[in-house]
Design an enzyme around this catalytic site. Structure first.
Site, PDB file in Angstrom:
ATOM      1  N   THR A 131       0.770  -1.267   0.295  1.00  0.00           N
ATOM      2  CA  THR A 131       0.108  -0.462   0.051  1.00  0.00           C
ATOM      3  C   THR A 131       1.172   1.497  -0.020  1.00  0.00           C
ATOM      4  O   THR A 131       2.015   1.518   0.367  1.00  0.00           O
ATOM      5  CB  THR A 131      -0.908  -0.142   0.988  1.00  0.00           C
ATOM      6  N   ASP A 132       0.329   2.197   0.013  1.00  0.00           N
ATOM      7  CA  ASP A 132       0.832   3.458  -0.448  1.00  0.00           C
ATOM      8  C   ASP A 132       1.543   4.148   0.609  1.00  0.00           C
ATOM      9  O   ASP A 132       2.329   5.046   1.135  1.00  0.00           O
ATOM     10  CB  ASP A 132       0.362   4.086  -0.977  1.00  0.00           C
ATOM     11  N   GLU A 133       0.588   3.540   1.948  1.00  0.00           N
ATOM     12  CA  GLU A 133       0.736   4.044   3.304  1.00  0.00           C
ATOM     13  C   GLU A 133       1.740   4.256   3.815  1.00  0.00           C
ATOM     14  O   GLU A 133       1.497   4.605   5.187  1.00  0.00           O
ATOM     15  CB  GLU A 133      -0.868   3.539   4.232  1.00  0.00           C
ATOM     16  N   TYR A 156      -1.741  -0.673  10.274  1.00  0.00           N
ATOM     17  CA  TYR A 156      -1.523  -1.488   9.098  1.00  0.00           C
ATOM     18  C   TYR A 156      -0.626  -0.610   8.596  1.00  0.00           C
ATOM     19  O   TYR A 156       0.096  -1.850   7.906  1.00  0.00           O
ATOM     20  CB  TYR A 156      -2.877  -0.725   8.967  1.00  0.00           C
ATOM     21  N   LYS A 160       1.840  -2.864   7.371  1.00  0.00           N
ATOM     22  CA  LYS A 160       2.550  -3.337   5.796  1.00  0.00           C
ATOM     23  C   LYS A 160       3.944  -2.902   4.760  1.00  0.00           C
ATOM     24  O   LYS A 160       5.499  -3.914   4.657  1.00  0.00           O
ATOM     25  CB  LYS A 160       1.673  -3.056   4.987  1.00  0.00           C
TER      26      LYS A 160
END
Ligand code: NAD
Ligand code: TYD
Length: 355
Positions: A131-133, A156, A160
């Site tokens: 993810t870009d998060e 989260y 990741k």
């Protein structure tokens, strides 16, 4: 003939990836390994479940014995790893689940792939979907590139980020052929209605409050899920080993503007007067550690692999609202039972705020 393991194929993005691979590559055998957690739903794959090249395995990626046994038995050529706990609010309520699935589960798969492929001359690929998060918040006006340092702010995104690091470690230390992609927010059919877009469509339909976190000024870059699936197909077949590619829609929206747009389309499709559901907007206490802006620079995948999103936002957005309104039974099936407990925990203790 190729044997591909797709993990998390019963979830939102995974189901679109499984469908694409099963339909597009009849000579591949696609194995979908999924634990069927609260958001894993075989109904998402009902249209392809009887295809001869599709196989479902119910199993937990955290269970080392199960993972090793599956790799030993099937001798996969490639892995597309999507299985994860994926919702930020749940990660704030229960970080341990995210550490287990997203970190331990990923390392289990990496170790099994390494063990299985170490003495083989065949071409293999372990493709990790991220993810870009992991990059944190793009507050300075620029977009994330593949070189942006990791700076996660939620359990989260931290889990990741950690799983991404382990994928790179397996490449650098053990020579495992890996690729990582980091994608922006997806929207489309089959997304579990705890995420913003399906949750708000569901609530508009049922005339329930629309809980906007903070001031509603956070920005997300939205990509239609089938465009993400097509990017995954492109990277799986043409990406370079050891590389990372960012995937995004070049489609930034401030939450409150997206919500107004959603209300307009949903009211129209429900034959309600324009603006009827605006009164449902309820500002509530902000999410802890809430990233202000996600924005992806997807020029590397465009230049090197020729991938670009195909679905215009206006088209994808309307298609999405229509899908949720037409699939009432799907929504009802997934929002009964234990989902209600989560809803109470996340929303009932959130103070309302004035804007
Ligand atoms: P999802 O929550 O809809 O689906 C996750 C799937 O993984 C479910 O089918 C679930 O049953 C399965 N799963 C969970 N724990 C498991 C375990 N221990 N063993 C086996 N299966 C397990 O998630 P999603 O939104 O489809 O996201 C898929 C992947 O894409 C995730 O890795 C996520 O981090 C990443 N991603 C998501 C987005 C997004 O906007 N949704 C954006 C970028 C990246
Ligand atoms: P979400 O769909 O959970 O995706 P992510 O947090 O991974 O970006 O949330 C999208 C945006 O919408 C995010 O800024 C949080 C906000 N949001 C709300 O304002 N209210 C809600 O009830 C939810 C679920 C999200």
């Amino acid at each position: 003939m190729k044997k591909i393991l797709i993990t998390g194929g019963a979830g939102f993005i995974g189901s679109h990836v499984v469908r694409l691979f099963v339909d597009k590559y009849p000579d591949y055998d696609i194995y979908n390994l999924d634990k069927l957690t609260y958001c894993g739903n075989l109904e998402n794959l009902a249209d392809i479940e009887n295809k001869p090249n599709y196989h479902f395995i119910k199993g937990d990626i955290v269970d080392t014995e199960v993972v090793n046994m599956i790799f030993e038995k099937h001798q996969f050529d490639g892995v597309v790893h999507l299985a994860a706990e994926s919702h930020v609010d749940r990660s704030i309520l229960n970080p341990m689940e995210f550490i287990n699935t997203n970190i331990l589960g990923t390392v289990n798969l990496l170790a099994a792939a390494r063990h299985c492929w170490q003495n083989s001359n065949q071409k293999h690929l372990f493709y990790h979907i991220s993810t870009d998060e992991v990059y944190g918040s793009a507050d300075n006006g620029s977009a994330f590139t593949e070189k942006t340092p990791y700076n996660p702010h939620s359990p989260y995104s931290a889990s990741k980020a950690c799983s991404d690091h382990f994928v790179r470690v397996y490449h650098d230390t053990y020579g495992l052929p890996t690729i990582i992609t980091n994608c922006s927010n997806n929207y489309g059919p089959n997304q579990f209605p705890e995420k913003l877009i399906p949750l708000f469509i569901h609530n508009i339909k049922n005339k329930k409050p629309l809980p906007v976190y903070g001031k509603g000024i956070n920005v997300r870059d939205w990509l239609y899920v089938e465009d993400h699936a097509s990017a995954i197909d492109t990277v799986f077949h043409h990406g370079s080993i050891g590389e990372t590619y960012n995937i995004g829609g070049n489609n930034e929206w401030k939450n409150i503007d997206l919500i107004h747009n959603l209300i307009k389309i949903t009211d129209c499709l429900l034959s309600r007067p324009e603006g009827d559901s605006l009164s449902l907007i309820t500002y509530v206490a902000d999410r802890a550690g809430h990233d202000l802006r996600y924005a992806i620079d997807a020029s590397k995948i465009r230049k090197e692999l020729g991938w670009e999103p195909k679905i215009k936002f206006s088209e994808g957005f309307e298609k999405t609202v229509k899908w949720y309104l037409a699939n009432e039974q799907w929504l009802n099936n997934v929002t009964t039972g234990i989902y209600q407990d989560y809803y109470k925990l996340n929303y009932e203790n959130r103070d309302k705020t004035e804007q």
